[in-house]
Write an enzyme that holds these catalytic residues in place. Structure first.
Site, short mmCIF file in Angstrom:
data_model
loop_
_atom_site.label_atom_id
_atom_site.label_comp_id
_atom_site.label_asym_id
_atom_site.label_seq_id
_atom_site.Cartn_x
_atom_site.Cartn_y
_atom_site.Cartn_z
N PHE A 34 0.85 -1.19 0.00
CA PHE A 34 0.00 0.00 0.00
C PHE A 34 0.89 1.24 0.00
CE2 PHE A 34 -2.36 3.49 1.93
CZ PHE A 34 -3.45 3.53 1.08
N ASP A 86 9.24 2.58 1.73
CA ASP A 86 8.08 3.29 2.23
C ASP A 86 7.97 2.97 3.72
OD1 ASP A 86 5.55 4.02 3.10
OD2 ASP A 86 4.55 3.48 1.23
N LYS A 130 2.78 9.45 8.51
CA LYS A 130 1.95 9.12 9.68
C LYS A 130 2.39 9.71 11.02
CE LYS A 130 -0.85 5.36 8.03
NZ LYS A 130 -0.53 4.94 6.69
C1 LIG Z 1 -0.77 5.23 5.26
C2 LIG Z 1 0.22 4.82 4.27
C3 LIG Z 1 0.42 5.52 3.06
C4 LIG Z 1 -0.46 6.68 2.65
O1 LIG Z 1 -0.37 7.76 3.51
P1 LIG Z 1 -1.45 8.95 3.41
O2 LIG Z 1 -0.95 9.95 4.40
O3 LIG Z 1 -2.78 8.38 3.76
O4 LIG Z 1 -1.41 9.44 2.02
C5 LIG Z 1 1.42 5.09 2.22
N1 LIG Z 1 2.20 4.05 2.53
C6 LIG Z 1 2.04 3.35 3.68
C7 LIG Z 1 2.96 2.21 3.97
C8 LIG Z 1 1.06 3.70 4.58
O5 LIG Z 1 0.88 3.00 5.69
#
Ligand SMILES: *Cc1c(COP(=O)(O)O)cnc(C)c1O
Length: 397
Positions: free
Chosen positions: A137, A222, A251
């Site tokens: 994700f 990420d 986050k």
């Molecule tokens: C939450 C998340 C995102 C997206 O972040 P947003 O602030 O909602 O755009 C991308 N990568 C990972 C691994 C995430 O947990």
């Protein structure tokens, strides 16, 4: 009042979220209260965001002090908190430079753009494809949903952006055989969060690093969910004896204020010059001042060690539950990013826990995810485990 708010919300807010029928009114530490005064222990933390807990006094103070001084000026000028936060991040990671933005998706967008630009600048403009993982994700913007290895995220938005290939997580030979002459990078979460709290095999990420080096392509981590102490280290890559070329954060970086950051090594970061990329609110003083206090508290108050130790305890308690209940198939994760795979849908478990005053989260239909503030204590974990034990017993009956 609660019912009126919910009714109004359902009339005026876009229908993108399936919400639980409670209105959260305030929080303190690991506790939340709804508008009816009902108390909950929070094992969601705004989805791995409020790592220092709710209404952290130091962060609130830093925020209001900065709010009284200067909100925003634009990146046409220098501001002090932004420079200090970037300094802290570069001093405490592999990276040399930071680009600030406002969300995780935006940080990944910056990483994708930087990667393409890097190879263009090197005169290798045929290298533009990024390999990401199945069940990954990376966000909801067009580029980041294209990078995401889950069909349900893309459905209805096709055509997705060109230039992404997918391979199974934890499968190094699949990765090796997918790399072609137009591949420029591998984008990967060190532990897959939304995809089901999937952990890498011990040597996998090292092999990914080596594969990228041999192929002359970049490695992007990420760490939007795994970063800022969540896994028991400041960044998850530190567990694996390697470092990426680019890392994205968001986050938990400002404990709930919107922030994103893309970090890179100098040689890679060099591909962005003036005008290459920008964000109006990126690194704005109020948010970076709050974030500076977050990282100060994290490092000075031993919170990451606490997360590591309490995470081990929590996982043991979840494993104890697994031994008692057949419907638990697997317990996994690191630090305070823990998952419990069930042989049934998890919705009802989440609802029963909420009824009993505990907020937990369910992903992928049947995986319970536990991502509390890193300051969670033993008693709170014990109370949740007792609640889950009771709920699982009731499920069987
Ligand atoms: C939450 C998340 C995102 C997206 O972040 P947003 O602030 O909602 O755009 C991308 N990568 C990972 C691994 C995430 O947990």
């Amino acid at each position: 009042m609660t019912q009126e708010i919910i009714k109004k919300a359902d009339q005026v807010i876009a229908k993108t979220y399936k919400r639980f029928p409670i209105v959260i009114a305030k929080g303190k530490g690991c506790t939340l209260w709804d508008t009816q005064g009902k108390k909950y222990t929070d094992f969601v933390a705004g989805i791995a965001v409020c790592n220092l807990g709710h209404a952290h006094p130091g962060v609130s103070k830093a925020l209001s002090k900065q709010a009284d001084t200067l909100f925003h000026v634009s990146n046409l000028y220098y501001t002090i908190p932004q420079v200090e936060l970037a300094s802290w991040l570069t001093e405490n990671s592999f990276a040399d430079r930071v680009f600030f933005c406002n969300s995780g998706a935006e940080a990944n967008e910056a990483a994708i753009k930087l990667t393409r630009k890097y190879f263009k600048e090197k005169g290798e403009s045929g290298k533009y494809r990024i390999i990401s993982m199945e069940h990954s994700f990376h966000g909801r913007t067009m580029a980041t949903l294209s990078a995401t290895g889950q069909d349900k995220i893309k459905q209805g938005f096709e055509p997705v952006l060109e230039g992404f290939d997918y391979v199974p997580f934890n499968d190094i030979s699949a990765l090796r055989s997918k790399i072609g002459p137009s591949t420029c990078a591998v984008l990967i979460e060190p532990i897959q969060g939304e995809g089901g709290v999937r952990c890498p095999d011990p040597e996998y990420l090292k092999a990914v690093r080596q594969t990228c080096d041999e192929a002359g392509i970049l490695l992007i981590f990420d760490e939007i969910q795994t970063g800022i102490g969540r896994t028991g280290k400041l960044f998850a890559y530190e567990h694996f004896g390697i470092a990426p070329d680019i890392m994205t954060l968001a986050k938990a970086l400002a404990n709930g204020l919107p922030i994103g950051a893309m970090l890179a090594r100098e040689e890679v970061a060099d591909a962005f010059g003036p005008g290459s990329h920008a964000s109006t609110f990126g690194g704005t003083p109020v948010v970076t001042a709050a974030s500076l206090e977050v990282v100060r508290v994290l490092s000075e108050e031993n919170i990451i060690d606490h997360c590591k130790n309490i995470g081990v305890y929590f996982k043991e308690r979840l494993s104890w539950l697994k031994d008692r209940h057949e419907l638990i198939e697997d317990v996994r994760g690191m630090g305070l990013l823990l998952g419990m795979k069930l042989s049934m849908e998890g919705d009802q478990i989440v609802a029963s826990c909420m009824e009993k005053g505990f907020l937990i989260n369910c992903i992928q239909g049947n995986i319970l995810r536990f991502i509390p503030p890193l300051i969670i204590e033993k008693q709170e974990i014990d109370a949740l485990v007792a609640c889950l034990d009771e709920v699982f017993n009731q499920m069987v009956r």
